[in-house]
Design a protein around this motif. Structure first.
Motif, PDB file in Angstrom:
ATOM      1  N   ARG A   1       0.835  -1.208   0.000  1.00 23.35           N
ATOM      2  CA  ARG A   1       0.000   0.000   0.000  1.00 23.35           C
ATOM      3  C   ARG A   1       0.872   1.262   0.000  1.00 23.35           C
ATOM      4  NH1 ARG A   1      -5.476   0.588   2.478  1.00 23.35           N
ATOM      5  NH2 ARG A   1      -6.566  -1.409   2.427  1.00 23.35           N
ATOM      6  N   ASN A   2       1.860   1.281   0.897  1.00 23.03           N
ATOM      7  CA  ASN A   2       2.713   2.461   1.026  1.00 23.03           C
ATOM      8  C   ASN A   2       3.473   2.762  -0.260  1.00 23.03           C
ATOM      9  OD1 ASN A   2       1.915   2.825   3.673  1.00 23.03           O
ATOM     10  ND2 ASN A   2       3.699   1.787   4.545  1.00 23.03           N
TER      11      ASN A   2
ATOM     12  N   LEU B   1       0.533   3.202  -3.484  1.00 26.77           N
ATOM     13  CA  LEU B   1      -0.448   4.298  -3.422  1.00 26.77           C
ATOM     14  C   LEU B   1       0.193   5.667  -3.296  1.00 26.77           C
ATOM     15  CD1 LEU B   1      -3.247   2.766  -1.149  1.00 26.77           C
ATOM     16  CD2 LEU B   1      -3.166   2.925  -3.647  1.00 26.77           C
ATOM     17  N   SER B   2       1.479   5.686  -2.939  1.00 23.06           N
ATOM     18  CA  SER B   2       2.161   6.962  -2.785  1.00 23.06           C
ATOM     19  C   SER B   2       2.882   7.383  -4.061  1.00 23.06           C
ATOM     20  CB  SER B   2       3.181   6.876  -1.647  1.00 23.06           C
ATOM     21  OG  SER B   2       4.185   5.919  -1.955  1.00 23.06           O
ATOM     22  N   SER B   3       2.885   6.516  -5.066  1.00 22.00           N
ATOM     23  CA  SER B   3       3.608   6.825  -6.319  1.00 22.00           C
ATOM     24  C   SER B   3       2.788   7.770  -7.198  1.00 22.00           C
ATOM     25  CB  SER B   3       3.900   5.535  -7.086  1.00 22.00           C
ATOM     26  OG  SER B   3       4.696   4.678  -6.301  1.00 22.00           O
TER      27      SER B   3
END
Length: 205
Positions: free
Chosen positions: A199-200, A203-205
């Motif tokens: 997720r980290n 989803l942060s890209s």
């Protein structure tokens, strides 16, 4: 060709396919239970209740049989997982479900059968050659199935290929520890860690 001849031909083909499937299933079972050294053609023949001639007709060598058996089972499972369509809509939930599906593949019998072959291939040149060719095919199938797990939107994230390989290598390592400590893979604490990591990074890209 007459109708009767066609019928007889189909019946022969069906028997041949059934016989081959029975031999492949027996080979995987023996390989998992007794390891590479114990998976002799005689032992597999007995497990499959097949004739020596029937076994050699389909598979001229033991290594060819073992590689074909493992990849037959793996391909079947990967195709089943890759055909799944009931994925969650929210991206975070989709990632969690995809990571869980990836981890499930390491709890399947074909994973342990594959490990037996990988270890044996270190010192058996013919096995290593046969296995390397099949692994390329299987690797491609796994990547296609995994892309279906995550969906097009997540796969388009630049970090996706790196995350996918990171997850696979980590899962393979953790699965190997089950050799010494039997646990329920569905409750393995690493699963939540992998989901959080994915997720980290995705989803942060």
């Amino acid at each position: 060709m007459t109708h009767n001849e066609e019928t007889r031909k189909r019946a022969v083909q069906q028997r041949s396919t059934s016989s081959k499937r029975r031999i492949l299933d027996a080979a995987v079972k023996v390989l998992i239970e007794e390891g590479y050294a114990g998976a002799t053609t005689i032992r597999i023949q007995r497990e499959a209740q097949a004739s020596r001639g029937g076994l050699l007709h389909h598979f001229p060598s033991r290594d060819e049989l073992l590689v074909a058996a493992v990849h037959h089972l793996a391909a079947e499972r990967v195709r089943d997982l890759g055909a799944r369509t009931d994925w969650p809509t929210p991206l975070g939930d989709r990632i969690d479900a995809a990571v869980e599906a990836m981890w499930q593949t390491y709890a399947q019998p074909y994973f342990w059968a594959s490990i037996e072959l990988w270890v044996a291939a270190r010192i058996h040149d013919e096995l290593r050659t046969a296995l390397a060719q099949e692994e390329k095919v299987m690797g491609s199938m796994v990547r296609v199935a995994t892309a279906n797990f995550f969906g097009a939107q997540i796969c388009a994230v630049p970090a996706y290929p790196t995350v996918r390989e990171l997850l696979n290598t980590s899962m393979r390592g953790v699965a190997m520890t089950y050799t010494f400590e039997s646990r329920d893979p569905r409750t393995d604490p690493h699963l939540v860690e992998w989901q959080t990591l994915a997720r980290n990074l995705l989803l942060s890209s």
